[in-house]
Design an enzyme around this catalytic site. Structure first.
Site, PDB file in Angstrom:
ATOM      1  N   ASP A  69       0.799  -1.225   0.000  1.00  0.00           N
ATOM      2  CA  ASP A  69       0.000   0.000   0.000  1.00  0.00           C
ATOM      3  C   ASP A  69       0.832   1.275   0.000  1.00  0.00           C
ATOM      4  O   ASP A  69       0.297   2.357   0.235  1.00  0.00           O
ATOM      5  CB  ASP A  69      -0.943   0.001   1.215  1.00  0.00           C
ATOM      6  CG  ASP A  69      -2.123  -0.940   0.995  1.00  0.00           C
ATOM      7  OD1 ASP A  69      -2.634  -0.970  -0.137  1.00  0.00           O
ATOM      8  OD2 ASP A  69      -2.522  -1.629   1.948  1.00  0.00           O
ATOM      9  N   ASP A 101      -7.186  -3.836  -5.597  1.00  0.00           N
ATOM     10  CA  ASP A 101      -6.792  -2.547  -5.007  1.00  0.00           C
ATOM     11  C   ASP A 101      -5.356  -2.162  -5.380  1.00  0.00           C
ATOM     12  O   ASP A 101      -5.000  -0.986  -5.438  1.00  0.00           O
ATOM     13  CB  ASP A 101      -6.863  -2.583  -3.464  1.00  0.00           C
ATOM     14  CG  ASP A 101      -8.024  -3.370  -2.906  1.00  0.00           C
ATOM     15  OD1 ASP A 101      -8.482  -4.309  -3.575  1.00  0.00           O
ATOM     16  OD2 ASP A 101      -8.457  -3.060  -1.787  1.00  0.00           O
TER      17      ASP A 101
HETATM   18  N1  GLY Z   1      -7.512  -1.254  -0.029  1.00  0.00           N
HETATM   19  C1  GLY Z   1      -8.371  -1.693   0.988  1.00  0.00           C
HETATM   20  C2  GLY Z   1      -9.781  -1.303   0.791  1.00  0.00           C
HETATM   21  O1  GLY Z   1     -10.156  -0.780  -0.236  1.00  0.00           O
HETATM   22  O2  GLY Z   1     -10.553  -1.519   1.703  1.00  0.00           O
END
Ligand code: GLY
Length: 350
Positions: free
Chosen positions: A71, A129
């Site tokens: 992330d 994501d």
């Molecule tokens: N990237 C984690 C979410 O969208 O909850």
């Protein structure tokens, strides 16, 4: 600003008990608060917002060496990236380059993807994501001249295009890979209703991610992918008339299912950018939807009264419903992409 402890970042808020939930800098949402502040400073020129953004950035600085998360794009590009864009500070540039180097250590050439989670029971999980973290690498390729960042981003996007999408261009949440062969082991969900369902925020992440891929590469296959994802979303019979998605397009209790304002704000921001890459007629369709989302998020159902909602802007997002976590609450990233969408919308008029 007045409520968040100096060493923490805001995450969400629970009205029951007036409970503000914060995180440390290592949590995936840590960059959204400073990023939102930079956007708001860009709009208002209010130096109190700038100072707060710069103070909070300091908390994130050490994350440039964090190799334990996929992330880093969210965390560092949404924060330091906006800071660099507005202030041109060379220290911020170095932090971002180091962050890109850390993120790229999670790429496995056999799989052709950056690894998302290190947790069990997954072997080599990649979530949709993760498309959002490629923008940091694309920036780093340009800023450093090191083409390996570009190759990693393109390879990840291509592998994801091949394995994450269904024939209708909805996407699975998690694809698990075998690192020995690079083959897909399983296609699952973690945050959606079912393995075969279309988790709303995941569809928005994919839309935004392939739009960014097209911006940086000009490769028409990414534009087509973004348009196909947009088509899935915008023609979905379960997309409500106000265009604020249910938390999952296949939630079993539609129309009583909860909405997810975060999926809407990410979608609005992506559609505004995408509208600039397609013929005028289609672009106008995308813009109309984005405008509708912004107007509806700005109405009294979704937009909090100033001073309420723990200081967050938007109400009614869903973080992780199957885990009963962050259900029908404000979320820092819903605010970030809402503000981004409004700035993008405003800039269209120029
Ligand atoms: N990237 C984690 C979410 O969208 O909850």
């Amino acid at each position: 600003m007045g409520r968040v402890p100096a060493d923490r970042l805001p995450k969400t808020y629970y009205a029951v008990g007036d409970r503000l939930e914060t995180s440390n800098a290592g949590w995936w949402t840590s960059g959204f608060y400073p990023g939102t502040l930079f956007y708001l400073y860009q709009f208002s020129h209010d130096t109190a917002l700038l100072r707060e953004a710069q103070d909070r950035l300091k908390l994130l600085e050490k994350e440039q060496y964090n190799k334990g998360t996929h992330d880093l794009g969210f965390m560092m590009y949404c924060s330091y990236g906006n800071g660099l864009r507005l202030l041109g500070n060379p220290e911020y540039k170095q932090v971002l380059l180091n962050s890109a180097a850390s993120l790229s250590t999670r790429f496995n050439p056999k799989v052709g993807c950056i690894r998302s989670w290190d947790s069990k029971p997954w072997k080599y999980p990649v979530i949709i994501d993760n498309m959002m973290n490629l923008e940091l690498l694309l920036w780093a390729a340009e800023a450093s001249g090191d083409a390996s960042y570009y190759r990693i981003a393109v390879t990840h996007a291509n592998t994801t295009m091949k394995n994450h999408f269904r024939p209708d261009y909805s996407s699975y949440h998690v694809v698990d890979y075998d690192t020995a062969t690079g083959d897909v082991i399983a296609r699952k969900t973690a945050q959606g209703y079912a393995d075969s369902s279309a988790w709303a925020r995941g569809q928005s992440w994919g839309l935004y991610g392939y739009t960014v891929m097209y911006r940086s590469t000009h490769d028409p296959k990414y534009l087509l992918q973004a348009e196909n994802i947009a088509h899935f979303i915008l023609t979905n019979p379960h997309l409500p008339a106000d265009k604020i998605p249910y938390w999952d397009y296949d939630a079993p209790d539609i129309p009583r299912a909860l909405r997810d304002a975060s999926a809407a704000s990410v979608m609005a921001s992506a559609l505004i950018e995408l509208s600039g890459y397609v013929p005028v007629g289609r672009g106008q369709e995308y813009l109309n939807v984005a405008e509708q989302i912004i107007v509806n998020l700005s109405g009294n159902v979704y937009h909090a009264v100033v001073g309420s909602n723990g200081g967050f802007i938007l109400k009614h997002s869903v973080g992780h419903l199957p885990a009963k976590s962050e259900v029908d609450v404000p979320l820092t990233y819903a605010d970030y992409y809402y503000v981004e969408a409004m700035l993008r919308y405003k800039n269209l008029a120029k």
